[in-house]
Design a protein around this motif. Structure first.
Motif, PDB file in Angstrom:
ATOM      1  N   GLU A 111       0.827  -1.180   0.000  1.00  0.00           N
ATOM      2  CA  GLU A 111       0.000   0.000   0.000  1.00  0.00           C
ATOM      3  C   GLU A 111       0.877   1.251   0.000  1.00  0.00           C
ATOM      4  OE1 GLU A 111      -2.627   0.210   3.299  1.00  0.00           O
ATOM      5  OE2 GLU A 111      -3.399   2.199   2.779  1.00  0.00           O
ATOM      6  N   VAL A 112       0.481   2.208  -0.813  1.00  0.00           N
ATOM      7  CA  VAL A 112       1.149   3.502  -0.870  1.00  0.00           C
ATOM      8  C   VAL A 112       0.193   4.544  -0.310  1.00  0.00           C
ATOM      9  CG1 VAL A 112       2.184   5.270  -2.328  1.00  0.00           C
ATOM     10  CG2 VAL A 112       2.540   2.839  -2.849  1.00  0.00           C
ATOM     11  N   GLN A 113       0.648   5.289   0.666  1.00  0.00           N
ATOM     12  CA  GLN A 113      -0.142   6.376   1.230  1.00  0.00           C
ATOM     13  C   GLN A 113       0.317   7.691   0.631  1.00  0.00           C
ATOM     14  OE1 GLN A 113      -0.858   6.223   5.544  1.00  0.00           O
ATOM     15  NE2 GLN A 113       0.075   4.189   5.523  1.00  0.00           N
ATOM     16  N   LEU A 114      -0.643   8.534   0.286  1.00  0.00           N
ATOM     17  CA  LEU A 114      -0.377   9.782  -0.405  1.00  0.00           C
ATOM     18  C   LEU A 114      -1.076  10.927   0.301  1.00  0.00           C
ATOM     19  CD1 LEU A 114      -1.220   8.386  -3.929  1.00  0.00           C
ATOM     20  CD2 LEU A 114       1.093   8.882  -3.136  1.00  0.00           C
ATOM     21  N   GLN A 115      -0.414  12.067   0.340  1.00  0.00           N
ATOM     22  CA  GLN A 115      -0.998  13.256   0.929  1.00  0.00           C
ATOM     23  C   GLN A 115      -0.696  14.459   0.053  1.00  0.00           C
ATOM     24  OE1 GLN A 115      -3.028  13.604   3.804  1.00  0.00           O
ATOM     25  NE2 GLN A 115      -3.292  15.556   2.730  1.00  0.00           N
ATOM     26  N   ALA A 116      -1.734  15.033  -0.518  1.00  0.00           N
ATOM     27  CA  ALA A 116      -1.593  16.234  -1.322  1.00  0.00           C
ATOM     28  C   ALA A 116      -1.810  17.465  -0.453  1.00  0.00           C
ATOM     29  CB  ALA A 116      -2.591  16.231  -2.473  1.00  0.00           C
ATOM     30  N   SER A 117      -1.061  18.514  -0.740  1.00  0.00           N
ATOM     31  CA  SER A 117      -1.181  19.753   0.003  1.00  0.00           C
ATOM     32  C   SER A 117      -0.751  20.915  -0.873  1.00  0.00           C
ATOM     33  CB  SER A 117      -0.341  19.717   1.287  1.00  0.00           C
ATOM     34  OG  SER A 117       1.038  19.586   0.989  1.00  0.00           O
ATOM     35  N   GLY A 118      -0.998  22.117  -0.400  1.00  0.00           N
ATOM     36  CA  GLY A 118      -0.547  23.314  -1.086  1.00  0.00           C
ATOM     37  C   GLY A 118      -1.622  24.100  -1.796  1.00  0.00           C
ATOM     38  N   GLY A 119      -2.836  23.603  -1.808  1.00  0.00           N
ATOM     39  CA  GLY A 119      -3.915  24.328  -2.453  1.00  0.00           C
ATOM     40  C   GLY A 119      -4.272  25.595  -1.706  1.00  0.00           C
ATOM     41  N   GLY A 120      -5.031  26.434  -2.368  1.00  0.00           N
ATOM     42  CA  GLY A 120      -5.438  27.684  -1.768  1.00  0.00           C
ATOM     43  C   GLY A 120      -6.210  28.535  -2.742  1.00  0.00           C
ATOM     44  N   LEU A 121      -6.421  29.771  -2.361  1.00  0.00           N
ATOM     45  CA  LEU A 121      -7.153  30.741  -3.168  1.00  0.00           C
ATOM     46  C   LEU A 121      -6.167  31.733  -3.761  1.00  0.00           C
ATOM     47  CD1 LEU A 121      -9.796  32.101  -4.104  1.00  0.00           C
ATOM     48  CD2 LEU A 121      -9.821  33.300  -1.903  1.00  0.00           C
ATOM     49  N   VAL A 122      -6.166  31.835  -5.087  1.00  0.00           N
ATOM     50  CA  VAL A 122      -5.272  32.752  -5.780  1.00  0.00           C
ATOM     51  C   VAL A 122      -6.042  33.475  -6.870  1.00  0.00           C
ATOM     52  CG1 VAL A 122      -3.194  31.396  -5.315  1.00  0.00           C
ATOM     53  CG2 VAL A 122      -4.491  31.003  -7.418  1.00  0.00           C
ATOM     54  N   GLN A 123      -5.450  34.547  -7.362  1.00  0.00           N
ATOM     55  CA  GLN A 123      -6.017  35.278  -8.480  1.00  0.00           C
ATOM     56  C   GLN A 123      -5.505  34.728  -9.803  1.00  0.00           C
ATOM     57  OE1 GLN A 123      -4.961  39.341  -6.497  1.00  0.00           O
ATOM     58  NE2 GLN A 123      -6.572  39.751  -7.989  1.00  0.00           N
ATOM     59  N   ALA A 124      -6.278  34.922 -10.849  1.00  0.00           N
ATOM     60  CA  ALA A 124      -5.848  34.518 -12.181  1.00  0.00           C
ATOM     61  C   ALA A 124      -4.495  35.143 -12.510  1.00  0.00           C
ATOM     62  CB  ALA A 124      -6.884  34.918 -13.214  1.00  0.00           C
ATOM     63  N   GLY A 125      -3.631  34.330 -13.101  1.00  0.00           N
ATOM     64  CA  GLY A 125      -2.292  34.766 -13.437  1.00  0.00           C
ATOM     65  C   GLY A 125      -1.250  34.484 -12.373  1.00  0.00           C
ATOM     66  N   GLU A 126      -1.693  34.151 -11.183  1.00  0.00           N
ATOM     67  CA  GLU A 126      -0.767  33.843 -10.099  1.00  0.00           C
ATOM     68  C   GLU A 126      -0.293  32.393 -10.189  1.00  0.00           C
ATOM     69  OE1 GLU A 126      -0.566  37.557  -8.983  1.00  0.00           O
ATOM     70  OE2 GLU A 126       0.444  36.033  -7.770  1.00  0.00           O
ATOM     71  N   SER A 127       0.591  32.033  -9.280  1.00  0.00           N
ATOM     72  CA  SER A 127       1.187  30.706  -9.261  1.00  0.00           C
ATOM     73  C   SER A 127       0.941  30.024  -7.935  1.00  0.00           C
ATOM     74  CB  SER A 127       2.701  30.792  -9.513  1.00  0.00           C
ATOM     75  OG  SER A 127       2.992  31.328 -10.786  1.00  0.00           O
ATOM     76  N   LEU A 128       1.015  28.712  -7.971  1.00  0.00           N
ATOM     77  CA  LEU A 128       0.829  27.905  -6.779  1.00  0.00           C
ATOM     78  C   LEU A 128       1.615  26.614  -6.967  1.00  0.00           C
ATOM     79  CD1 LEU A 128      -0.932  28.397  -4.218  1.00  0.00           C
ATOM     80  CD2 LEU A 128      -2.684  26.976  -5.286  1.00  0.00           C
ATOM     81  N   ARG A 129       2.164  26.096  -5.895  1.00  0.00           N
ATOM     82  CA  ARG A 129       2.867  24.828  -5.956  1.00  0.00           C
ATOM     83  C   ARG A 129       2.196  23.813  -5.044  1.00  0.00           C
ATOM     84  NH1 ARG A 129       9.019  23.386  -4.050  1.00  0.00           N
ATOM     85  NH2 ARG A 129       7.975  23.536  -2.019  1.00  0.00           N
ATOM     86  N   LEU A 130       1.800  22.703  -5.630  1.00  0.00           N
ATOM     87  CA  LEU A 130       1.227  21.606  -4.874  1.00  0.00           C
ATOM     88  C   LEU A 130       2.302  20.565  -4.569  1.00  0.00           C
ATOM     89  CD1 LEU A 130      -2.114  21.012  -6.811  1.00  0.00           C
ATOM     90  CD2 LEU A 130      -1.616  22.661  -4.987  1.00  0.00           C
ATOM     91  N   SER A 131       2.137  19.889  -3.453  1.00  0.00           N
ATOM     92  CA  SER A 131       3.049  18.832  -3.059  1.00  0.00           C
ATOM     93  C   SER A 131       2.281  17.543  -2.830  1.00  0.00           C
ATOM     94  CB  SER A 131       3.798  19.198  -1.770  1.00  0.00           C
ATOM     95  OG  SER A 131       4.580  20.358  -1.933  1.00  0.00           O
ATOM     96  N   CYS A 132       2.901  16.449  -3.171  1.00  0.00           N
ATOM     97  CA  CYS A 132       2.351  15.127  -2.900  1.00  0.00           C
ATOM     98  C   CYS A 132       3.430  14.309  -2.224  1.00  0.00           C
ATOM     99  CB  CYS A 132       1.893  14.455  -4.195  1.00  0.00           C
ATOM    100  SG  CYS A 132       1.320  12.753  -3.989  1.00  0.00           S
ATOM    101  N   VAL A 133       3.214  14.003  -0.961  1.00  0.00           N
ATOM    102  CA  VAL A 133       4.152  13.196  -0.198  1.00  0.00           C
ATOM    103  C   VAL A 133       3.656  11.761  -0.194  1.00  0.00           C
ATOM    104  CG1 VAL A 133       5.293  12.842   2.010  1.00  0.00           C
ATOM    105  CG2 VAL A 133       4.793  15.163   1.221  1.00  0.00           C
ATOM    106  N   ALA A 134       4.497  10.862  -0.623  1.00  0.00           N
ATOM    107  CA  ALA A 134       4.161   9.452  -0.697  1.00  0.00           C
ATOM    108  C   ALA A 134       4.965   8.658   0.317  1.00  0.00           C
ATOM    109  CB  ALA A 134       4.418   8.911  -2.099  1.00  0.00           C
ATOM    110  N   SER A 135       4.384   7.571   0.773  1.00  0.00           N
ATOM    111  CA  SER A 135       5.104   6.708   1.698  1.00  0.00           C
ATOM    112  C   SER A 135       6.346   6.114   1.052  1.00  0.00           C
ATOM    113  CB  SER A 135       4.181   5.610   2.230  1.00  0.00           C
ATOM    114  OG  SER A 135       3.618   4.858   1.172  1.00  0.00           O
TER     115      SER A 135
END
Length: 124
Positions: A1-25
């Motif tokens: 089994e592989v456990q996964l956790q996504a994070s980094g989402g949020g509220l941004v304006q159009a044209g902005e940037s965001l970085r999501l992370s996925c940590v896996a076991s």
């Protein structure tokens, strides 16, 4: 089994940037594909990007190509999704997922394990 956790989402304006992370076991001991998928309100889940941490193979959907970049830090068992030039249509819950046996591309039915997802909201 592989456990996964996504994070980094949020509220941004159009044209902005965001970085999501996925940590896996773990994802380097086998031949995993780590994929990013998203589901917008009222729409089906769609593929965004995927990567094979063991050999660096990468794929992007046409809708994000040129704006998003996927990468992995194998020492941290983490996959990143750098999202630039965000658009309101990128608004969705973003999930990371793992496929255990080989290169799965963005065929989401092939993925074996899924994280809980992280919400990205892009305002206009």
């Amino acid at each position: 089994e592989v456990q996964l956790q996504a994070s980094g989402g949020g509220l941004v304006q159009a044209g902005e940037s965001l970085r999501l992370s996925c940590v896996a076991s773990e994802f380097t001991s086998g031949h995993y594909t780590i994929g990013w998928f998203r589901q917008a309100p009222g729409k089906v889940r769609e593929g965004v990007s995927c990567i094979s941490p063991s050999d660096g193979r990468i794929e992007y959907s046409d809708s994000v190509k040129g704006r998003f970049t996927v990468s992995s830090d194998n020492d941290k068992n983490t996959v990143y999704l750098q999202m630039n030039s965000l658009k309101p249509e990128d608004t969705a819950v973003y999930y990371c997922a793992a496929e255990a046996t080989g290169w799965a591309e963005l065929q989401q039915w092939e993925y074996d394990w899924w994280g809980q997802g992280t919400l990205v909201t892009v305002s206009s």
